[in-house]
Design an enzyme around this catalytic site. Structure first.
Site, short mmCIF file in Angstrom:
data_model
loop_
_atom_site.label_atom_id
_atom_site.label_comp_id
_atom_site.label_asym_id
_atom_site.label_seq_id
_atom_site.Cartn_x
_atom_site.Cartn_y
_atom_site.Cartn_z
N GLY A 1 0.83 -1.21 0.00
CA GLY A 1 0.00 0.00 0.00
C GLY A 1 0.86 1.26 0.00
N GLN A 2 0.34 2.32 0.60
CA GLN A 2 1.12 3.56 0.68
C GLN A 2 2.15 3.52 1.82
N ASP B 1 -3.41 -13.52 4.48
CA ASP B 1 -4.58 -12.65 4.30
C ASP B 1 -5.20 -12.40 5.67
N MET B 2 -5.57 -11.16 5.92
CA MET B 2 -6.13 -10.79 7.22
C MET B 2 -7.43 -11.55 7.52
N LEU C 1 -0.47 -2.84 9.05
CA LEU C 1 -0.96 -1.75 8.19
C LEU C 1 -2.05 -2.23 7.24
N ALA D 1 -5.41 -3.16 5.58
CA ALA D 1 -6.80 -2.77 5.82
C ALA D 1 -7.52 -2.53 4.50
N GLN D 2 -8.83 -2.67 4.53
CA GLN D 2 -9.67 -2.06 3.51
C GLN D 2 -9.73 -0.62 3.98
N THR E 1 -6.73 5.13 13.54
CA THR E 1 -7.02 6.26 12.65
C THR E 1 -7.87 7.34 13.29
N GLU F 1 -10.25 8.61 11.88
CA GLU F 1 -11.65 8.34 11.51
C GLU F 1 -12.44 7.80 12.70
N TYR G 1 -15.97 1.68 8.19
CA TYR G 1 -14.51 1.68 8.33
C TYR G 1 -14.11 2.14 9.74
N LYS H 1 -12.39 0.00 12.89
CA LYS H 1 -11.11 0.44 13.46
C LYS H 1 -11.22 0.66 14.98
N ARG I 1 0.14 7.65 -2.83
CA ARG I 1 -1.18 7.53 -2.24
C ARG I 1 -2.13 6.89 -3.26
P1 NAP Z 1 -3.47 1.38 1.65
O1 NAP Z 1 -2.58 2.09 0.71
O2 NAP Z 1 -4.89 1.16 1.29
O3 NAP Z 1 -2.80 -0.05 1.94
C1 NAP Z 1 -3.51 -1.07 2.60
C2 NAP Z 1 -2.85 -2.40 2.34
O4 NAP Z 1 -3.64 -3.43 2.99
C3 NAP Z 1 -2.77 -2.79 0.86
O5 NAP Z 1 -1.45 -3.18 0.57
C4 NAP Z 1 -3.71 -3.97 0.76
O6 NAP Z 1 -3.30 -4.98 -0.12
C5 NAP Z 1 -3.67 -4.54 2.17
N1 NAP Z 1 -4.83 -5.40 2.41
C6 NAP Z 1 -6.13 -5.09 2.18
N2 NAP Z 1 -6.91 -6.13 2.49
C7 NAP Z 1 -6.09 -7.12 2.92
C8 NAP Z 1 -6.29 -8.44 3.37
N3 NAP Z 1 -7.50 -8.99 3.45
N4 NAP Z 1 -5.22 -9.18 3.75
C9 NAP Z 1 -3.96 -8.66 3.66
N5 NAP Z 1 -3.70 -7.41 3.22
C10 NAP Z 1 -4.76 -6.65 2.86
O7 NAP Z 1 -3.45 2.08 3.09
P2 NAP Z 1 -2.36 3.07 3.70
O8 NAP Z 1 -2.74 4.45 3.38
O9 NAP Z 1 -1.01 2.55 3.42
O10 NAP Z 1 -2.68 2.90 5.26
C11 NAP Z 1 -2.04 1.89 6.03
C12 NAP Z 1 -2.88 1.60 7.26
O11 NAP Z 1 -3.03 2.79 8.03
C13 NAP Z 1 -4.30 1.13 6.97
O12 NAP Z 1 -4.64 0.21 7.97
C14 NAP Z 1 -5.15 2.38 7.11
O13 NAP Z 1 -6.46 2.03 7.48
C15 NAP Z 1 -4.41 3.08 8.23
N6 NAP Z 1 -4.49 4.54 8.24
C16 NAP Z 1 -4.16 5.25 7.13
C17 NAP Z 1 -4.17 6.63 7.16
C18 NAP Z 1 -3.80 7.45 5.95
O14 NAP Z 1 -4.13 8.66 5.94
N7 NAP Z 1 -3.10 6.89 4.98
C19 NAP Z 1 -4.52 7.30 8.36
C20 NAP Z 1 -4.82 6.55 9.47
C21 NAP Z 1 -4.78 5.17 9.42
P3 NAP Z 1 -3.36 -4.84 -1.72
O15 NAP Z 1 -2.18 -3.99 -2.07
O16 NAP Z 1 -3.23 -6.26 -2.14
O17 NAP Z 1 -4.67 -4.22 -2.05
O1 G4F Z 2 -9.17 11.27 0.99
P1 G4F Z 2 -10.35 10.70 1.66
O2 G4F Z 2 -11.05 9.59 0.95
O3 G4F Z 2 -9.84 10.26 3.10
P2 G4F Z 2 -10.60 9.97 4.47
O4 G4F Z 2 -12.00 9.57 4.27
O5 G4F Z 2 -10.34 11.12 5.37
O6 G4F Z 2 -9.81 8.67 4.99
C1 G4F Z 2 -8.41 8.60 4.93
O7 G4F Z 2 -7.87 9.10 6.13
C2 G4F Z 2 -8.23 8.36 7.32
C3 G4F Z 2 -7.59 9.07 8.51
O8 G4F Z 2 -8.43 10.11 8.95
C4 G4F Z 2 -7.74 6.93 7.16
F1 G4F Z 2 -8.03 6.24 8.27
C5 G4F Z 2 -8.38 6.30 5.94
O9 G4F Z 2 -7.86 4.99 5.76
C6 G4F Z 2 -8.02 7.14 4.73
O10 G4F Z 2 -6.65 7.03 4.51
O11 G4F Z 2 -11.42 11.83 1.95
C7 G4F Z 2 -11.06 13.02 2.63
C8 G4F Z 2 -12.23 14.00 2.60
C9 G4F Z 2 -13.57 13.39 3.00
O12 G4F Z 2 -14.24 14.29 3.83
C10 G4F Z 2 -14.33 13.25 1.69
O13 G4F Z 2 -15.74 13.35 1.81
O14 G4F Z 2 -12.40 14.44 1.25
C11 G4F Z 2 -13.78 14.44 0.92
N1 G4F Z 2 -13.93 14.33 -0.52
C12 G4F Z 2 -14.48 15.28 -1.32
N2 G4F Z 2 -14.51 14.86 -2.57
C13 G4F Z 2 -13.58 13.28 -1.29
C14 G4F Z 2 -13.95 13.62 -2.59
N3 G4F Z 2 -12.98 12.12 -0.99
C15 G4F Z 2 -12.72 11.26 -2.01
N4 G4F Z 2 -12.08 10.12 -1.74
N5 G4F Z 2 -13.10 11.54 -3.31
C16 G4F Z 2 -13.71 12.71 -3.63
O15 G4F Z 2 -14.05 12.92 -4.80
#
Ligand code: NAP
Ligand code: G4F
Length: 328
Positions: free
Chosen positions: A15-16, A62-63, A84, A86-87, A129, A131, A154, A158, A189
Protein backbone atom coordinates in the site's frame (compact mmCIF):
# COMPACT_ATOMS: atom_id res chain seq x y z
CA UNK A 1 21.38 -12.00 6.66
CA UNK A 2 22.90 -10.34 9.71
CA UNK A 3 21.96 -12.74 12.54
CA UNK A 4 21.72 -9.90 15.01
CA UNK A 5 19.38 -7.89 12.75
CA UNK A 6 15.98 -7.19 14.21
CA UNK A 7 13.07 -8.63 12.25
CA UNK A 8 9.81 -6.91 11.39
CA UNK A 9 6.68 -8.22 9.73
CA UNK A 10 4.79 -5.52 7.86
CA UNK A 11 1.26 -6.29 6.69
CA UNK A 12 -0.14 -4.06 3.93
CA UNK A 13 3.38 -3.82 2.45
CA UNK A 14 2.14 -2.98 -1.06
CA UNK A 15 0.00 0.00 0.00
CA UNK A 16 1.12 3.56 0.68
CA UNK A 17 2.58 3.34 4.20
CA UNK A 18 4.08 -0.16 3.82
CA UNK A 19 6.85 0.91 1.40
CA UNK A 20 7.76 4.04 3.44
CA UNK A 21 7.95 1.96 6.61
CA UNK A 22 9.90 -0.84 4.92
CA UNK A 23 12.43 1.70 3.64
CA UNK A 24 12.84 3.21 7.09
CA UNK A 25 13.26 -0.16 8.81
CA UNK A 26 15.74 -1.39 6.19
CA UNK A 27 17.78 1.78 6.69
CA UNK A 28 17.79 1.01 10.41
CA UNK A 29 19.20 -2.46 9.72
CA UNK A 30 16.03 -4.53 10.07
CA UNK A 31 15.23 -7.65 8.12
CA UNK A 32 11.78 -6.84 6.74
CA UNK A 33 9.14 -9.41 5.87
CA UNK A 34 6.20 -8.06 3.90
CA UNK A 35 2.88 -9.86 3.93
CA UNK A 36 0.99 -9.91 0.65
CA UNK A 37 -2.35 -11.46 -0.08
CA UNK A 38 -2.95 -13.86 -2.94
CA UNK A 39 -3.26 -12.01 -6.23
CA UNK A 40 -3.02 -13.28 -9.78
CA UNK A 41 -0.95 -10.20 -10.56
CA UNK A 42 0.46 -8.39 -7.49
CA UNK A 43 1.51 -4.77 -7.94
CA UNK A 44 4.94 -3.82 -6.58
CA UNK A 45 4.91 -0.27 -8.03
CA UNK A 46 4.90 1.50 -4.66
CA UNK A 47 7.83 -0.56 -3.34
CA UNK A 48 9.62 0.02 -6.66
CA UNK A 49 8.98 3.76 -6.35
CA UNK A 50 10.92 3.73 -3.08
CA UNK A 51 13.53 1.32 -4.42
CA UNK A 52 13.06 -1.40 -1.79
CA UNK A 53 11.28 -4.26 -3.58
CA UNK A 54 14.36 -6.49 -3.71
CA UNK A 55 15.21 -5.82 -0.07
CA UNK A 56 11.93 -7.17 1.31
CA UNK A 57 11.15 -10.87 1.85
CA UNK A 58 7.57 -11.64 0.96
CA UNK A 59 5.24 -14.00 2.82
CA UNK A 60 1.72 -14.83 1.75
CA UNK A 61 -1.17 -14.21 4.08
CA UNK A 62 -4.58 -12.65 4.30
CA UNK A 63 -6.13 -10.79 7.22
CA UNK A 64 -9.33 -12.80 6.74
CA UNK A 65 -7.52 -16.15 6.91
CA UNK A 66 -6.57 -16.87 10.52
CA UNK A 67 -4.42 -19.90 9.74
CA UNK A 68 -2.22 -17.89 7.36
CA UNK A 69 -1.58 -15.35 10.13
CA UNK A 70 -0.82 -18.08 12.67
CA UNK A 71 1.61 -19.78 10.28
CA UNK A 72 3.34 -16.50 9.47
CA UNK A 73 3.78 -15.44 13.09
CA UNK A 74 4.74 -18.95 14.27
CA UNK A 75 7.35 -19.33 11.54
CA UNK A 76 8.92 -15.86 11.67
CA UNK A 77 8.50 -15.00 15.36
CA UNK A 78 9.43 -11.42 14.41
CA UNK A 79 10.61 -8.81 16.90
CA UNK A 80 7.96 -6.39 15.66
CA UNK A 81 4.69 -6.62 13.73
CA UNK A 82 3.32 -3.50 12.05
CA UNK A 83 -0.28 -4.14 11.07
CA UNK A 84 -0.96 -1.75 8.19
CA UNK A 85 -3.25 -4.04 6.19
CA UNK A 86 -6.80 -2.77 5.82
CA UNK A 87 -9.67 -2.06 3.51
CA UNK A 88 -8.64 1.55 4.00
CA UNK A 89 -11.01 3.48 1.76
CA UNK A 90 -13.76 5.01 3.89
CA UNK A 91 -15.98 5.70 0.88
CA UNK A 92 -16.25 2.01 -0.05
CA UNK A 93 -16.89 0.84 3.48
CA UNK A 94 -20.68 1.33 3.34
CA UNK A 95 -20.94 -0.83 0.22
CA UNK A 96 -18.53 -3.42 1.70
CA UNK A 97 -19.24 -3.21 5.39
CA UNK A 98 -18.81 -6.94 6.03
CA UNK A 99 -15.50 -7.22 4.20
CA UNK A 100 -14.28 -4.04 5.92
CA UNK A 101 -15.20 -5.53 9.30
CA UNK A 102 -13.57 -8.87 8.54
CA UNK A 103 -10.28 -7.30 7.42
CA UNK A 104 -10.06 -4.27 9.71
CA UNK A 105 -11.60 -5.67 12.89
CA UNK A 106 -11.55 -9.49 13.00
CA UNK A 107 -8.24 -9.67 11.14
CA UNK A 108 -6.64 -7.73 13.98
CA UNK A 109 -8.06 -10.14 16.55
CA UNK A 110 -6.59 -13.08 14.56
CA UNK A 111 -3.19 -11.43 14.42
CA UNK A 112 -3.20 -10.57 18.11
CA UNK A 113 -4.16 -14.15 18.97
CA UNK A 114 -1.37 -15.49 16.76
CA UNK A 115 1.11 -13.32 18.69
CA UNK A 116 -0.34 -14.25 22.06
CA UNK A 117 -0.14 -18.00 21.43
CA UNK A 118 2.96 -18.32 19.25
CA UNK A 119 5.24 -15.33 19.80
CA UNK A 120 4.28 -13.37 22.93
CA UNK A 121 7.47 -11.31 22.97
CA UNK A 122 6.64 -9.81 19.56
CA UNK A 123 5.72 -6.13 19.71
CA UNK A 124 2.57 -5.14 17.85
CA UNK A 125 1.65 -1.85 16.14
CA UNK A 126 -1.96 -1.26 15.08
CA UNK A 127 -2.71 1.30 12.36
CA UNK A 128 -5.49 3.15 14.12
CA UNK A 129 -7.02 6.26 12.65
CA UNK A 130 -8.51 9.68 13.25
CA UNK A 131 -11.65 8.34 11.51
CA UNK A 132 -12.45 6.73 14.88
CA UNK A 133 -13.12 10.23 16.24
CA UNK A 134 -15.66 11.03 13.53
CA UNK A 135 -17.87 13.67 15.12
CA UNK A 136 -16.05 13.51 18.46
CA UNK A 137 -13.93 16.51 19.35
CA UNK A 138 -12.61 18.41 22.32
CA UNK A 139 -12.85 22.17 21.70
CA UNK A 140 -12.25 21.71 17.98
CA UNK A 141 -9.39 19.21 18.10
CA UNK A 142 -8.84 15.52 18.76
CA UNK A 143 -6.28 13.94 21.08
CA UNK A 144 -5.81 10.71 23.04
CA UNK A 145 -8.65 11.66 25.42
CA UNK A 146 -11.27 12.52 22.81
CA UNK A 147 -14.37 10.33 22.66
CA UNK A 148 -14.82 8.17 19.58
CA UNK A 149 -17.89 8.76 17.42
CA UNK A 150 -17.12 6.94 14.16
CA UNK A 151 -19.24 7.75 11.11
CA UNK A 152 -18.51 4.85 8.75
CA UNK A 153 -18.24 1.06 8.81
CA UNK A 154 -14.51 1.68 8.33
CA UNK A 155 -14.29 3.85 11.46
CA UNK A 156 -16.39 1.42 13.47
CA UNK A 157 -14.21 -1.57 12.53
CA UNK A 158 -11.11 0.44 13.46
CA UNK A 159 -12.60 1.26 16.88
CA UNK A 160 -13.00 -2.49 17.52
CA UNK A 161 -9.38 -3.09 16.50
CA UNK A 162 -8.21 -0.20 18.67
CA UNK A 163 -9.87 -1.60 21.77
CA UNK A 164 -8.71 -5.17 21.05
CA UNK A 165 -5.16 -3.83 20.85
CA UNK A 166 -5.60 -2.08 24.22
CA UNK A 167 -7.27 -5.15 25.68
CA UNK A 168 -4.47 -7.55 24.71
CA UNK A 169 -2.05 -5.18 26.44
CA UNK A 170 -4.17 -5.01 29.57
CA UNK A 171 -5.18 -8.69 29.67
CA UNK A 172 -2.00 -10.49 28.62
CA UNK A 173 0.74 -7.88 29.18
CA UNK A 174 1.70 -7.95 25.50
CA UNK A 175 3.54 -5.01 23.92
CA UNK A 176 0.71 -3.65 21.77
CA UNK A 177 0.24 -0.05 20.74
CA UNK A 178 -2.07 2.09 18.64
CA UNK A 179 -0.88 4.88 16.39
CA UNK A 180 -3.94 7.08 15.91
CA UNK A 181 -2.79 8.66 12.67
CA UNK A 182 -4.46 11.57 10.95
CA UNK A 183 -4.52 11.68 7.14
CA UNK A 184 -1.12 11.28 5.55
CA UNK A 185 -0.41 11.38 1.86
CA UNK A 186 2.38 11.04 -0.68
CA UNK A 187 3.03 10.57 -4.39
CA UNK A 188 2.15 6.86 -3.92
CA UNK A 189 -1.18 7.53 -2.24
CA UNK A 190 -4.01 5.41 -3.68
CA UNK A 191 -5.78 7.17 -6.53
CA UNK A 192 -9.23 7.03 -4.87
CA UNK A 193 -8.23 9.24 -1.94
CA UNK A 194 -9.07 12.88 -2.45
CA UNK A 195 -5.53 14.33 -2.42
CA UNK A 196 -4.16 11.97 -5.05
CA UNK A 197 -7.39 12.16 -7.04
CA UNK A 198 -6.88 15.93 -7.18
CA UNK A 199 -3.18 15.88 -8.09
CA UNK A 200 -3.73 13.18 -10.71
CA UNK A 201 -6.74 15.09 -12.09
CA UNK A 202 -4.81 18.36 -12.23
CA UNK A 203 -1.96 16.69 -14.14
CA UNK A 204 -4.43 15.18 -16.63
CA UNK A 205 -6.02 18.59 -17.18
CA UNK A 206 -2.59 20.18 -17.60
CA UNK A 207 -1.70 17.73 -20.35
CA UNK A 208 -5.10 17.93 -22.06
CA UNK A 209 -6.04 14.34 -21.11
CA UNK A 210 -9.05 15.45 -19.10
CA UNK A 211 -11.42 18.40 -19.05
CA UNK A 212 -13.04 18.08 -15.61
CA UNK A 213 -12.33 16.96 -12.08
CA UNK A 214 -15.40 15.59 -10.25
CA UNK A 215 -15.33 15.79 -6.48
CA UNK A 216 -17.69 15.49 -3.51
CA UNK A 217 -17.69 17.68 -0.40
CA UNK A 218 -15.20 20.53 -0.90
CA UNK A 219 -15.84 21.89 2.61
CA UNK A 220 -14.53 18.83 4.47
CA UNK A 221 -11.37 19.61 6.46
CA UNK A 222 -8.52 17.24 7.16
CA UNK A 223 -5.22 17.35 9.05
CA UNK A 224 -2.94 16.29 6.19
CA UNK A 225 0.70 15.30 6.61
CA UNK A 226 3.36 13.39 4.66
CA UNK A 227 3.43 9.57 4.95
CA UNK A 228 7.25 9.53 4.98
CA UNK A 229 7.21 11.51 8.23
CA UNK A 230 4.49 9.42 9.86
CA UNK A 231 6.25 6.04 9.59
CA UNK A 232 9.00 7.46 11.82
CA UNK A 233 6.35 7.97 14.54
CA UNK A 234 5.21 4.33 14.13
CA UNK A 235 8.79 3.14 14.59
CA UNK A 236 9.39 5.35 17.65
CA UNK A 237 6.23 4.04 19.32
CA UNK A 238 7.61 0.52 19.05
CA UNK A 239 10.94 1.51 20.65
CA UNK A 240 9.32 2.76 23.88
CA UNK A 241 9.94 0.89 27.15
CA UNK A 242 6.20 0.68 27.74
CA UNK A 243 3.51 0.29 25.08
CA UNK A 244 1.13 3.21 24.71
CA UNK A 245 -1.24 4.89 22.23
CA UNK A 246 -0.43 8.11 20.40
CA UNK A 247 -2.24 10.64 18.22
CA UNK A 248 -0.06 11.61 15.23
CA UNK A 249 -0.87 14.65 13.11
CA UNK A 250 0.29 18.12 12.18
CA UNK A 251 -2.07 20.08 14.46
CA UNK A 252 -3.51 22.10 11.57
CA UNK A 253 -6.20 21.39 9.03
CA UNK A 254 -7.25 22.55 5.57
CA UNK A 255 -10.33 22.11 3.43
CA UNK A 256 -10.53 20.02 0.29
CA UNK A 257 -11.16 23.34 -1.51
CA UNK A 258 -7.83 24.73 -0.25
CA UNK A 259 -6.05 21.59 -1.48
CA UNK A 260 -7.69 22.00 -4.90
CA UNK A 261 -6.75 25.69 -5.18
CA UNK A 262 -3.11 25.05 -4.30
CA UNK A 263 -2.81 22.02 -6.59
CA UNK A 264 -4.09 23.98 -9.61
CA UNK A 265 -1.85 26.87 -8.64
CA UNK A 266 1.28 24.67 -8.50
CA UNK A 267 0.41 23.19 -11.89
CA UNK A 268 0.22 26.72 -13.30
CA UNK A 269 -3.50 26.55 -14.09
CA UNK A 270 -5.62 29.56 -13.17
CA UNK A 271 -9.44 29.50 -12.69
CA UNK A 272 -9.71 26.14 -10.96
CA UNK A 273 -13.50 26.67 -10.69
CA UNK A 274 -13.69 26.21 -14.46
CA UNK A 275 -12.57 22.60 -14.14
CA UNK A 276 -13.98 21.33 -10.83
CA UNK A 277 -17.51 19.96 -10.68
CA UNK A 278 -19.25 18.57 -7.64
CA UNK A 279 -20.81 15.17 -8.06
CA UNK A 280 -23.15 13.69 -5.41
CA UNK A 281 -21.69 10.23 -6.11
CA UNK A 282 -18.58 11.29 -4.20
CA UNK A 283 -20.50 12.49 -1.15
CA UNK A 284 -20.79 10.13 1.80
CA UNK A 285 -23.91 8.90 3.63
CA UNK A 286 -22.37 10.27 6.84
CA UNK A 287 -19.49 12.72 6.55
CA UNK A 288 -16.68 13.46 8.97
CA UNK A 289 -16.70 17.22 8.49
CA UNK A 290 -13.52 18.21 10.23
CA UNK A 291 -10.49 16.55 11.77
CA UNK A 292 -7.65 18.32 13.54
CA UNK A 293 -5.13 16.72 15.85
CA UNK A 294 -3.63 17.99 19.05
CA UNK A 295 -0.29 16.18 18.87
CA UNK A 296 1.13 17.31 22.22
CA UNK A 297 1.86 13.80 23.51
CA UNK A 298 3.72 12.63 20.42
CA UNK A 299 5.83 15.81 20.49
CA UNK A 300 6.70 15.34 24.13
CA UNK A 301 7.11 11.60 24.56
CA UNK A 302 8.33 10.48 21.13
CA UNK A 303 9.99 13.80 20.25
CA UNK A 304 8.33 13.50 16.85
CA UNK A 305 7.32 16.41 14.66
CA UNK A 306 6.37 16.44 10.97
CA UNK A 307 8.97 17.84 8.59
CA UNK A 308 6.83 18.40 5.49
CA UNK A 309 4.34 21.29 5.56
CA UNK A 310 0.91 21.27 3.89
CA UNK A 311 2.16 23.45 1.02
CA UNK A 312 5.22 21.27 0.46
CA UNK A 313 3.06 18.17 0.48
CA UNK A 314 0.70 19.52 -2.18
CA UNK A 315 3.64 20.61 -4.32
CA UNK A 316 5.39 17.27 -3.94
CA UNK A 317 2.28 15.40 -5.08
CA UNK A 318 1.52 17.75 -7.98
CA UNK A 319 5.13 17.58 -9.20
CA UNK A 320 5.14 13.78 -9.05
CA UNK A 321 1.90 13.48 -11.04
CA UNK A 322 3.00 16.06 -13.60
CA UNK A 323 6.20 14.03 -14.05
CA UNK A 324 4.23 10.83 -14.57
CA UNK A 325 2.18 12.39 -17.36
CA UNK A 326 5.09 14.24 -18.90
CA UNK A 327 6.44 10.90 -20.12
CA UNK A 328 3.06 9.25 -20.75
P1 NAP B 1 -3.47 1.38 1.65
O1 NAP B 1 -2.58 2.09 0.71
O2 NAP B 1 -4.89 1.16 1.29
O3 NAP B 1 -2.80 -0.05 1.94
C1 NAP B 1 -3.51 -1.07 2.60
C2 NAP B 1 -2.85 -2.40 2.34
O4 NAP B 1 -3.64 -3.43 2.99
C3 NAP B 1 -2.77 -2.79 0.86
O5 NAP B 1 -1.45 -3.18 0.57
C4 NAP B 1 -3.71 -3.97 0.76
O6 NAP B 1 -3.30 -4.98 -0.12
C5 NAP B 1 -3.67 -4.54 2.17
N1 NAP B 1 -4.83 -5.40 2.41
C6 NAP B 1 -6.13 -5.09 2.18
N2 NAP B 1 -6.91 -6.13 2.49
C7 NAP B 1 -6.09 -7.12 2.92
C8 NAP B 1 -6.29 -8.44 3.37
N3 NAP B 1 -7.50 -8.99 3.45
N4 NAP B 1 -5.22 -9.18 3.75
C9 NAP B 1 -3.96 -8.66 3.66
N5 NAP B 1 -3.70 -7.41 3.22
C10 NAP B 1 -4.76 -6.65 2.86
O7 NAP B 1 -3.45 2.08 3.09
P2 NAP B 1 -2.36 3.07 3.70
O8 NAP B 1 -2.74 4.45 3.38
O9 NAP B 1 -1.01 2.55 3.42
O10 NAP B 1 -2.68 2.90 5.26
C11 NAP B 1 -2.04 1.89 6.03
C12 NAP B 1 -2.88 1.60 7.26
O11 NAP B 1 -3.03 2.79 8.03
C13 NAP B 1 -4.30 1.13 6.97
O12 NAP B 1 -4.64 0.21 7.97
C14 NAP B 1 -5.15 2.38 7.11
O13 NAP B 1 -6.46 2.03 7.48
C15 NAP B 1 -4.41 3.08 8.23
N6 NAP B 1 -4.49 4.54 8.24
C16 NAP B 1 -4.16 5.25 7.13
C17 NAP B 1 -4.17 6.63 7.16
C18 NAP B 1 -3.80 7.45 5.95
O14 NAP B 1 -4.13 8.66 5.94
N7 NAP B 1 -3.10 6.89 4.98
C19 NAP B 1 -4.52 7.30 8.36
C20 NAP B 1 -4.82 6.55 9.47
C21 NAP B 1 -4.78 5.17 9.42
P3 NAP B 1 -3.36 -4.84 -1.72
O15 NAP B 1 -2.18 -3.99 -2.07
O16 NAP B 1 -3.23 -6.26 -2.14
O17 NAP B 1 -4.67 -4.22 -2.05
O1 G4F C 1 -9.17 11.27 0.99
P1 G4F C 1 -10.35 10.70 1.66
O2 G4F C 1 -11.05 9.59 0.95
O3 G4F C 1 -9.84 10.26 3.10
P2 G4F C 1 -10.60 9.97 4.47
O4 G4F C 1 -12.00 9.57 4.27
O5 G4F C 1 -10.34 11.12 5.37
O6 G4F C 1 -9.81 8.67 4.99
C1 G4F C 1 -8.41 8.60 4.93
O7 G4F C 1 -7.87 9.10 6.13
C2 G4F C 1 -8.23 8.36 7.32
C3 G4F C 1 -7.59 9.07 8.51
O8 G4F C 1 -8.43 10.11 8.95
C4 G4F C 1 -7.74 6.93 7.16
F1 G4F C 1 -8.03 6.24 8.27
C5 G4F C 1 -8.38 6.30 5.94
O9 G4F C 1 -7.86 4.99 5.76
C6 G4F C 1 -8.02 7.14 4.73
O10 G4F C 1 -6.65 7.03 4.51
O11 G4F C 1 -11.42 11.83 1.95
C7 G4F C 1 -11.06 13.02 2.63
C8 G4F C 1 -12.23 14.00 2.60
C9 G4F C 1 -13.57 13.39 3.00
O12 G4F C 1 -14.24 14.29 3.83
C10 G4F C 1 -14.33 13.25 1.69
O13 G4F C 1 -15.74 13.35 1.81
O14 G4F C 1 -12.40 14.44 1.25
C11 G4F C 1 -13.78 14.44 0.92
N1 G4F C 1 -13.93 14.33 -0.52
C12 G4F C 1 -14.48 15.28 -1.32
N2 G4F C 1 -14.51 14.86 -2.57
C13 G4F C 1 -13.58 13.28 -1.29
C14 G4F C 1 -13.95 13.62 -2.59
N3 G4F C 1 -12.98 12.12 -0.99
C15 G4F C 1 -12.72 11.26 -2.01
N4 G4F C 1 -12.08 10.12 -1.74
N5 G4F C 1 -13.10 11.54 -3.31
C16 G4F C 1 -13.71 12.71 -3.63
O15 G4F C 1 -14.05 12.92 -4.80
Amino acid sequence: MNRMAKTALVTGILGQDGPYLAKLLIEKGYKVFGMIRRYSNPNYDNLDYLGVTKKVDFVEGDMTDESSLINTVRTLRPDEVYNLAAQSFVGDSWQMAKLTTEVNALGVLYLLNAIKFFSPTTKFYQASTSEMFGLGNTNGYQDENTTFHPRSPYGIAKVYAYWMTVNFRESYSLFTCNGILFNHESPIRGIQFVTRKITDGVARIKYGLSKKLSLGNLDAKRDWGFAGDYVEAMYRMMQQKKPDDFVVGTGENHSVREFVELAFHYAGISNWEKYVVTDPRFKRPAEVYELKSRPTKVHKVLEWKPKVSFKKLVKMMVDADLKRFEYA
